[in-house]
Design a protein around this motif. Structure first.
Motif, short mmCIF file in Angstrom:
data_model
loop_
_atom_site.label_atom_id
_atom_site.label_comp_id
_atom_site.label_asym_id
_atom_site.label_seq_id
_atom_site.Cartn_x
_atom_site.Cartn_y
_atom_site.Cartn_z
N UNK A 61 75.79 43.38 16.00
CA UNK A 61 74.43 43.32 15.42
C UNK A 61 74.32 43.69 13.98
N UNK A 62 75.02 44.56 13.80
CA UNK A 62 74.78 45.17 12.33
C UNK A 62 75.07 44.19 11.04
N UNK A 63 75.98 43.43 11.33
CA UNK A 63 76.36 42.77 10.09
C UNK A 63 75.25 41.75 9.67
N UNK A 64 74.70 41.05 10.75
CA UNK A 64 73.58 39.94 10.41
C UNK A 64 72.54 41.06 9.80
N UNK A 65 72.10 42.06 10.42
CA UNK A 65 70.86 42.80 9.67
C UNK A 65 71.03 43.45 8.47
N UNK A 82 80.82 47.19 7.51
CA UNK A 82 80.46 47.34 8.77
C UNK A 82 81.72 47.55 9.49
N UNK A 83 81.79 48.73 10.36
CA UNK A 83 82.83 48.95 11.38
C UNK A 83 82.30 49.12 12.73
N UNK A 84 83.10 49.12 13.70
CA UNK A 84 82.88 49.24 15.02
C UNK A 84 83.69 50.51 15.69
N UNK A 136 86.03 48.68 4.20
CA UNK A 136 85.37 47.41 4.05
C UNK A 136 84.31 47.42 2.91
N UNK A 137 83.59 48.62 2.87
CA UNK A 137 82.70 48.52 1.72
C UNK A 137 83.71 48.23 0.23
N UNK A 138 84.71 48.98 0.15
CA UNK A 138 85.44 49.25 -1.14
C UNK A 138 85.92 47.46 -1.41
N UNK A 139 86.40 46.80 -0.44
CA UNK A 139 86.66 45.35 -0.45
C UNK A 139 85.69 44.35 -1.01
N UNK A 178 84.65 39.78 10.35
CA UNK A 178 85.38 38.82 9.35
C UNK A 178 86.59 38.97 9.15
N UNK A 179 87.25 40.15 9.36
CA UNK A 179 88.78 40.24 9.04
C UNK A 179 89.34 40.42 10.62
#
Length: 447
Positions: free
Chosen positions: A377-381, A409-411, A428-431, A445-446
């Motif tokens: 959910x969180x990626x799209x929002x 975004x991580x799970x 992921x933010x750093x990427x 995505x990864x």
């Protein structure tokens, strides 16, 4: 009126005061005095403290409850020199307290009487009938105060406390609809069973003496949504120590009697203290768990929320959001503009979180966090939020200034602690930063 169970003192005081030109009637105990006060329209009461049936403290307190007699001067006489007795005499509402054993007790009585100017304008009444009504009222008042004071133990659970208040009012008055507003200069919380919350808020705010323009509005539906058209209503401002704490409103089919309105006033006096405590608890929570600048959860609150999710075994997603090139904003425009940007972004994130049922907070500096218990959910929002930020302006002093954000975004997945989930999201933010910023990269995505 001289009330004393000692015949000697009744005689002494009657002779003394009669010689000074007063008309004196006497009573052998407090209850007899009470009846005679109503039958004879007494202007001043001089009462012993220790008497059978109804003592001087009780007599004074009951008389002071009557609006016709609340200003009647009362002198309490006692053979005790105990400071506790003096305290209770003043607490009961007595105007003077004299020790019988003092050498100038009688002279003090005469001096004090000369300063009293009050005259009774109450017509003669049957004291026994009045006494019965007063006892009923005192019993009801004592019971209600005891019932409501117990709720002070639960002020941290606001929903529970309001439900209990509503239940009490419904059992007492048979109400069909209910609304309670708690207010500070910056925030208001409205509990209501009415359909239109905004209209109800405006209605209740209009009952207050001073104007309020709160920044934060919280609405809580109670008992479903009711239509009150055609119902009778009653409104009471809730105060504590003269300070407005909120408004209470009730609706029902029949009108409210004078007696019911009086009972409601007693209830509202007690609710004022509860509202004050609730507001103070909320202020404490805000200071402890909200970030001052942005008005959203601080790092402590974020940790508490994550720990609760982790211990419950629930899956969740975390996003760390960072303002791109924020150092340049501070260096180019100053920290005041930087604070405007942070505050504006925090407000936008709070509204966005409320819309999507996402927990949001300031992680530190220019970094923010969003947490969701929904899967995938969180990626799209977060992409939706990123696009909103890209189009928004956050500084009034620099209206042309625009910013962008990046996010990871991580799970929860197979990580062994929520700190590892945070670290993964941070990676992921750093990427996203390395890939040009203004971008969201997620675990999806990864792979």
């Amino acid at each position: 009126m001289v009330a004393d169970d000692s015949k000697m003192w009744r005689t002494i005081l009657k002779d003394l005061l009669s010689s000074e030109g007063y008309d004196v009637i006497t009573a052998e105990d407090g209850l007899q005095a009470y009846f005679k006060i109503y039958e004879s329209c007494v202007d001043v009461l001089i009462s012993d403290v220790i008497m059978p049936g109804l003592n001087g403290y009780q007599l004074c307190r009951i008389l002071k409850k009557d609006p016709h007699l609340k200003d009647m001067p009362v002198i309490l006489l006692t053979g005790s020199a105990d400071s506790v007795d003096r305290f209770w005499s003043m607490y009961s509402g007595a105007d003077a307290y004299i020790e019988k054993t003092s050498s100038n007790a009688l002279d003090n009585v005469k001096k004090i009487l000369k300063n009293f100017k009050w005259k009774s304008d109450m017509p003669p009444q049957d004291g026994k009938n009045v006494f019965g009504a007063v006892l009923d009222e005192l019993l009801a008042e004592t019971t209600l105060r005891a019932e409501i004071s117990e709720l002070s133990n639960h002020v941290e659970d606001v929903d529970y406390t309001i439900q209990k208040i509503r239940n009490l009012l419904r059992s007492l008055f048979g109400i069909k609809a209910f609304a309670a507003l708690m207010i500070t200069m910056s925030e208001m919380i409205l509990y209501s069973s009415l359909k239109d919350m905004k209209k109800t808020e405006e209605d209740l705010l209009s009952r207050l003496k001073r104007p309020y323009f709160p920044s934060y509005h919280t609405y809580r539906t109670i008992d479903g949504k009711e239509d009150v058209e055609g119902l009778n209503s009653i409104y009471k401002v809730i105060s504590y120590d003269g300070k407005e704490e909120g408004v209470l409103a009730l609706w029902r089919e029949r009108s409210f009697s004078v007696r019911e309105e009086k009972l409601l006033s007693i209830i509202c006096e007690e609710i004022g203290g509860i509202f004050k405590n609730i507001i103070e608890v909320n202020e404490y929570r805000k200071n402890a768990y909200l970030d001052d600048l942005t008005g959203i959860a601080n790092f402590r609150a974020i940790e508490g929320h994550l720990e609760k999710l982790w211990n419950s075994g629930k899956n969740f997603e975390i996003s760390i959001i960072d303002i791109d090139h924020f150092k340049k904003v501070n260096d180019s425009y100053g920290h005041e503009v930087g604070n405007e940007v942070l505050a504006g972004l925090g407000k936008m994130l709070r509204e966005f979180g409320e819309k999507h049922d996402v927990f949001v907070g300031r992680f530190g500096g220019e970094e923010f966090m969003a947490i969701s218990e929904k899967s995938n959910f969180l990626t799209s929002v977060m992409n939706e939020f990123r696009q909103m930020v890209e189009k928004a302006h956050f500084s009034q002093s620099m209206p042309t200034l625009s910013i962008s954000v990046s996010a990871g975004v991580a799970r929860r997945d197979d990580f062994s602690s929520y700190t590892e989930v945070i670290e993964f999201a941070d990676g992921l933010l750093y990427q996203a930063k390395k890939e040009g910023r203004n971008k969201v990269i997620s675990y999806e995505s990864i792979g």
